[in-house]
Design a protein around this motif. Structure first.
Motif, PDB file in Angstrom:
ATOM      1  N   VAL A  11       0.840  -1.199   0.000  1.00 51.45           N
ATOM      2  CA  VAL A  11       0.000   0.000   0.000  1.00 51.45           C
ATOM      3  C   VAL A  11       0.875   1.249   0.000  1.00 51.45           C
ATOM      4  O   VAL A  11       0.593   2.219  -0.711  1.00 51.45           O
ATOM      5  CB  VAL A  11      -0.947  -0.011   1.225  1.00 51.45           C
ATOM      6  CG1 VAL A  11      -1.637   1.327   1.406  1.00 51.45           C
ATOM      7  CG2 VAL A  11      -1.976  -1.119   1.076  1.00 51.45           C
ATOM      8  N   GLN A  12       1.960   1.243   0.781  1.00 53.37           N
ATOM      9  CA  GLN A  12       2.845   2.402   0.832  1.00 53.37           C
ATOM     10  C   GLN A  12       3.491   2.675  -0.523  1.00 53.37           C
ATOM     11  O   GLN A  12       3.759   3.820  -0.861  1.00 53.37           O
ATOM     12  CB  GLN A  12       3.921   2.194   1.891  1.00 53.37           C
ATOM     13  CG  GLN A  12       3.396   2.256   3.298  1.00 53.37           C
ATOM     14  CD  GLN A  12       4.427   1.848   4.327  1.00 53.37           C
ATOM     15  OE1 GLN A  12       5.358   1.104   4.030  1.00 53.37           O
ATOM     16  NE2 GLN A  12       4.253   2.333   5.547  1.00 53.37           N
ATOM     17  N   LEU A  13       3.739   1.624  -1.296  1.00 56.86           N
ATOM     18  CA  LEU A  13       4.344   1.774  -2.615  1.00 56.86           C
ATOM     19  C   LEU A  13       3.315   2.031  -3.711  1.00 56.86           C
ATOM     20  O   LEU A  13       3.675   2.337  -4.840  1.00 56.86           O
ATOM     21  CB  LEU A  13       5.152   0.518  -2.970  1.00 56.86           C
ATOM     22  CG  LEU A  13       6.409   0.291  -2.148  1.00 56.86           C
ATOM     23  CD1 LEU A  13       6.985  -1.080  -2.438  1.00 56.86           C
ATOM     24  CD2 LEU A  13       7.436   1.369  -2.437  1.00 56.86           C
ATOM     25  N   LEU A  20       0.198  -7.691  -7.899  1.00 61.92           N
ATOM     26  CA  LEU A  20       0.971  -8.657  -7.124  1.00 61.92           C
ATOM     27  C   LEU A  20       1.215  -9.955  -7.894  1.00 61.92           C
ATOM     28  O   LEU A  20       2.152 -10.681  -7.588  1.00 61.92           O
ATOM     29  CB  LEU A  20       0.284  -8.960  -5.793  1.00 61.92           C
ATOM     30  CG  LEU A  20       0.290  -7.809  -4.792  1.00 61.92           C
ATOM     31  CD1 LEU A  20      -0.449  -8.217  -3.524  1.00 61.92           C
ATOM     32  CD2 LEU A  20       1.691  -7.368  -4.481  1.00 61.92           C
ATOM     33  N   ASP A  21       0.393 -10.245  -8.885  1.00 61.51           N
ATOM     34  CA  ASP A  21       0.615 -11.436  -9.715  1.00 61.51           C
ATOM     35  C   ASP A  21       1.895 -11.321 -10.530  1.00 61.51           C
ATOM     36  O   ASP A  21       2.502 -12.320 -10.887  1.00 61.51           O
ATOM     37  CB  ASP A  21      -0.554 -11.657 -10.682  1.00 61.51           C
ATOM     38  CG  ASP A  21      -1.789 -12.184  -9.991  1.00 61.51           C
ATOM     39  OD1 ASP A  21      -1.647 -12.770  -8.898  1.00 61.51           O
ATOM     40  OD2 ASP A  21      -2.887 -12.015 -10.542  1.00 61.51           O
ATOM     41  N   LEU A  27      11.222  -8.546  -4.915  1.00 59.09           N
ATOM     42  CA  LEU A  27      11.184  -7.319  -5.710  1.00 59.09           C
ATOM     43  C   LEU A  27      10.473  -6.205  -4.950  1.00 59.09           C
ATOM     44  O   LEU A  27      10.914  -5.051  -4.948  1.00 59.09           O
ATOM     45  CB  LEU A  27      10.492  -7.568  -7.049  1.00 59.09           C
ATOM     46  CG  LEU A  27      10.393  -6.386  -8.001  1.00 59.09           C
ATOM     47  CD1 LEU A  27      11.786  -5.874  -8.357  1.00 59.09           C
ATOM     48  CD2 LEU A  27       9.643  -6.766  -9.241  1.00 59.09           C
ATOM     49  N   ILE A  28       9.399  -6.550  -4.262  1.00 61.88           N
ATOM     50  CA  ILE A  28       8.669  -5.543  -3.486  1.00 61.88           C
ATOM     51  C   ILE A  28       9.516  -5.057  -2.322  1.00 61.88           C
ATOM     52  O   ILE A  28       9.548  -3.864  -2.014  1.00 61.88           O
ATOM     53  CB  ILE A  28       7.313  -6.108  -3.020  1.00 61.88           C
ATOM     54  CG1 ILE A  28       6.412  -6.288  -4.250  1.00 61.88           C
ATOM     55  CG2 ILE A  28       6.654  -5.182  -1.995  1.00 61.88           C
ATOM     56  CD1 ILE A  28       5.147  -7.018  -3.993  1.00 61.88           C
ATOM     57  N   ASN A  29      10.248  -5.963  -1.668  1.00 62.18           N
ATOM     58  CA  ASN A  29      11.159  -5.556  -0.598  1.00 62.18           C
ATOM     59  C   ASN A  29      12.227  -4.611  -1.128  1.00 62.18           C
ATOM     60  O   ASN A  29      12.556  -3.610  -0.491  1.00 62.18           O
ATOM     61  CB  ASN A  29      11.810  -6.767   0.066  1.00 62.18           C
ATOM     62  CG  ASN A  29      10.878  -7.467   1.004  1.00 62.18           C
ATOM     63  OD1 ASN A  29       9.936  -6.887   1.520  1.00 62.18           O
ATOM     64  ND2 ASN A  29      11.146  -8.744   1.243  1.00 62.18           N
ATOM     65  N   ASP A  30      12.800  -4.927  -2.279  1.00 64.79           N
ATOM     66  CA  ASP A  30      13.813  -4.056  -2.887  1.00 64.79           C
ATOM     67  C   ASP A  30      13.238  -2.688  -3.228  1.00 64.79           C
ATOM     68  O   ASP A  30      13.883  -1.658  -3.026  1.00 64.79           O
ATOM     69  CB  ASP A  30      14.397  -4.698  -4.139  1.00 64.79           C
ATOM     70  CG  ASP A  30      15.275  -5.893  -3.850  1.00 64.79           C
ATOM     71  OD1 ASP A  30      15.705  -6.037  -2.675  1.00 64.79           O
ATOM     72  OD2 ASP A  30      15.535  -6.673  -4.773  1.00 64.79           O
TER      73      ASP A  30
END
Length: 54
Positions: A11-13, A20-21, A27-30
């Motif tokens: 949500v923050q990004l 998300l699929d 990748l989301i952590n990066d």
């Protein structure tokens, strides 16, 4: 990482559930880490002369 924390980061990004699929957790952590680094002010920034000497 817990599911609520993962969803909070999405949500923050501004990542939607549909997106998300196409993305991995890593990748989301990066993306989250790089987003946090965007606000950091580096004390020394290399210029063209520095690159030429390199």
């Amino acid at each position: 990482m817990t599911t609520p924390l993962f969803m909070l980061r999405c949500v923050q990004l501004g990542i939607s559930i549909r997106d998300l699929d196409l993305l991995t957790i890593g990748l989301i952590n990066d993306m989250y880490i790089e987003n946090s680094n965007d606000e950091y002010k580096y004390p020394d920034v290399a210029g063209q002369e520095d690159f030429d000497r390199f």
